[in-house]
Write an enzyme that holds these catalytic residues in place. Structure first.
Site, PDB file in Angstrom:
ATOM      1  CB  SER A 181      71.663  37.933  27.087  1.00  0.00           C
ATOM      2  OG  SER A 181      72.480  36.602  27.035  1.00  0.00           O
ATOM      3  CD  GLU A 236      61.365  30.465  29.526  1.00  0.00           C
ATOM      4  OE1 GLU A 236      61.103  31.618  29.219  1.00  0.00           O
ATOM      5  OE2 GLU A 236      62.134  29.989  28.602  1.00  0.00           O
ATOM      6  NE  ARG A 237      65.387  33.211  33.431  1.00  0.00           N
ATOM      7  CZ  ARG A 237      65.513  34.606  33.221  1.00  0.00           C
ATOM      8  NH1 ARG A 237      65.560  35.219  34.440  1.00  0.00           N
ATOM      9  NH2 ARG A 237      66.232  35.012  32.424  1.00  0.00           N
ATOM     10  CG  LEU A 284      76.329   3.477  29.725  1.00  0.00           C
ATOM     11  CD1 LEU A 284      75.614   4.467  30.713  1.00  0.00           C
ATOM     12  CD2 LEU A 284      75.258   2.904  28.867  1.00  0.00           C
ATOM     13  CB  THR A 294      72.938  32.507  29.262  1.00  0.00           C
ATOM     14  OG1 THR A 294      73.312  33.540  29.626  1.00  0.00           O
ATOM     15  CG2 THR A 294      72.745  32.614  27.696  1.00  0.00           C
TER      16      THR A 294
END
Ligand SMILES: Cc1cc2nc3c(=O)[nH]c(=O)nc-3n(C[C@H](O)[C@H](O)[C@H](O)COP(=O)(O)OP(=O)(O)OC[C@H]3O[C@@H](n4cnc5c(N)ncnc54)[C@H](O)[C@@H]3O)c2cc1C
Length: 386
Positions: free
Chosen positions: A132, A242-243, A338, A365
């Site tokens: 991080s 990226e995010r 399910l 994160t």
């Protein structure tokens, strides 16, 4: 803000959807079981124009933009989150970041081969002691004449064992902070570079995850990316991108889980009626559908802002944070709908549930996204007070 979809967006999504349903869906379980991803898939995606969605045509891309990229990411993730992860690390973390800061010679040398899938790319930021807190990375790059010598290691690198081209962040000065980091283009065959064995993991199995080692690794000075010392800015801009684009991934995983659970709920009968007639089951389906749509709109918003050149940090973190939380809830509900079957490896929702767990970790994160959002709110509040 519902994004205005243009033909280029629809074309990217349709192409990815078609490839995902015809090629990836039947292959996804094999990729998972064999824990390996055929490199040929990159060449196939290259031929379809999917690898260069954010790269100009002059370098082999299709220049469709970030919204188109996020939509393609969603479609691929519906069939195989492992392929989507490797695709994203290649196309955006490596190729786009390289394009954004490279000089003309670097663009010409690397981008056509990356866009065609002849070469596979990876992005190497994280280290054993810098996750991080990525800016505290320790890999060093020392200039010696016409080359840099890199020493250190990288951890959790997607495509590590598949890639020929690595975008590597290293420290070119001792002091910490702006100006201390630089980015380099490292080729697989450079002396002093090696890749560890693939790590086994909870989800996205088959997308290789590796450790990289640099021992007096010789990188020609011309492979410095952009300016020496500008690495922190490149890293932060790259993470916003990226995010935004990767937020298509939880949307795709969750949509696949909903589609599977809905079809099952209609078919499966208990107490002489279909599961879908029970209101407690309907509640889960409705919640899943609503949250998926909300996550999709947050993704479209962040990716559209990138396309428009607007500030994106807070919006990218909104999309990533909500996408991560939503995908966990949606895939857990799918497993629940399910019943015993959902708990087995006989059906894909078990895989969707494990794949979804990555979203709150990779690329920053969920806690880091919360810190970014709070930081932006406080900045806005301070501006209002001035
Ligand atoms: C499948 C996968 C693929 C990846 N691919 C790549 C890749 O291609 N390239 C690459 O460079 N990296 C990659 N990563 C690494 C990824 O970006 C890091 O795992 C991530 O940034 C978190 O770092 P860390 O694992 O060291 O966790 P840490 O930073 O050690 O965090 C551990 C925990 O502490 C929390 N925490 C940390 N700091 C704070 C704080 N200030 N406040 C509150 N909580 C905090 C975190 O939220 C987390 O819950 C990948 C990871 C995975 C799992």
């Amino acid at each position: 803000m519902p994004a205005q979809l243009e033909d280029s967006h629809k074309l990217a999504a349709d192409t990815a959807r078609d490839f995902a349903s015809k090629r990836l869906k039947s292959l996804a379980q094999e990729i998972e079981d064999s824990q390996s991803l055929p490199a040929e898939l990159f060449r196939e995606m290259g031929r379809l124009g999917l690898l260069g969605l954010a790269i100009p045509e002059k370098y082999g891309g299709t220049d469709a933009g970030f919204l188109a990229s996020a939509m393609a990411m969603e479609e691929l993730s519906k069939a195989s989150a492992a392929v989507a992860l490797s695709y994203g690390a290649h196309s955006f973390l490596c190729s786009y970041n390289l394009y954004a800061h490279a000089d003309e010679a670097q663009r010409k040398r690397y981008l056509p081969k990356l866009c065609s899938g002849e070469w596979i790319g990876a992005f190497a930021l994280t280290e054993p002691e810098a996750g991080s807190d990525a800016a505290s990375l320790k890999t060093k790059a020392a200039r010696e004449g016409e080359r840099y010598l890199l020493n250190g290691s990288k951890l959790f690198i997607t495509n590590g064992s598949l890639a020929q081209v690595f975008l590597v962040f290293a420290r070119t000065e001792r002091r910490r902070g702006q100006g201390a980091l630089s980015a380099f283009i490292v080729e697989k065959g450079f002396p002093g570079f090696s890749v560890g064995k693939d790590m086994r993991k909870l989800g996205t199995c088959g997308s290789p995850l590796s450790e990289l080692y640099f021992k007096d690794c010789e990188v020609p000075a011309e492979n410095l990316l952009g300016e020496e010392g500008a690495g922190l800015r490149y890293m932060l801009e790259g993470l916003d991108m990226e995010r935004s684009v990767f937020s298509g991934m939880p949307v795709g995983i969750a949509q696949a889980a909903l589609d599977y659970a809905l079809a099952y709920a209609v078919k499966r009968r208990q107490f002489n009626q279909s599961l879908s007639s029970f209101q407690l089951i309907q509640e889960m389906l409705a919640q899943m559908a609503t949250e998926i749509e909300a996550a999709r709109l947050l993704t479209y918003q962040a990716a559209s802002r990138l396309d428009e050149g607007l500030e994106v940090s807070k919006y990218a973190s909104f999309a990533k944070l909500f996408g991560a939380q939503m995908a966990m809830r949606a895939t857990q509900n799918a497993v629940q709908i399910l019943g015993g079957y959902g708990f087995t490896k006989e059906c894909p929702v078990e895989r969707f549930y494990r794949d979804a767990a990555l979203i709150g970790i990779g690329g920053g994160t969920s806690q880091i996204q919360q810190l970014i959002i709070a930081r932006e709110l406080l900045k806005e509040q301070a501006k209002r007070r001035d």
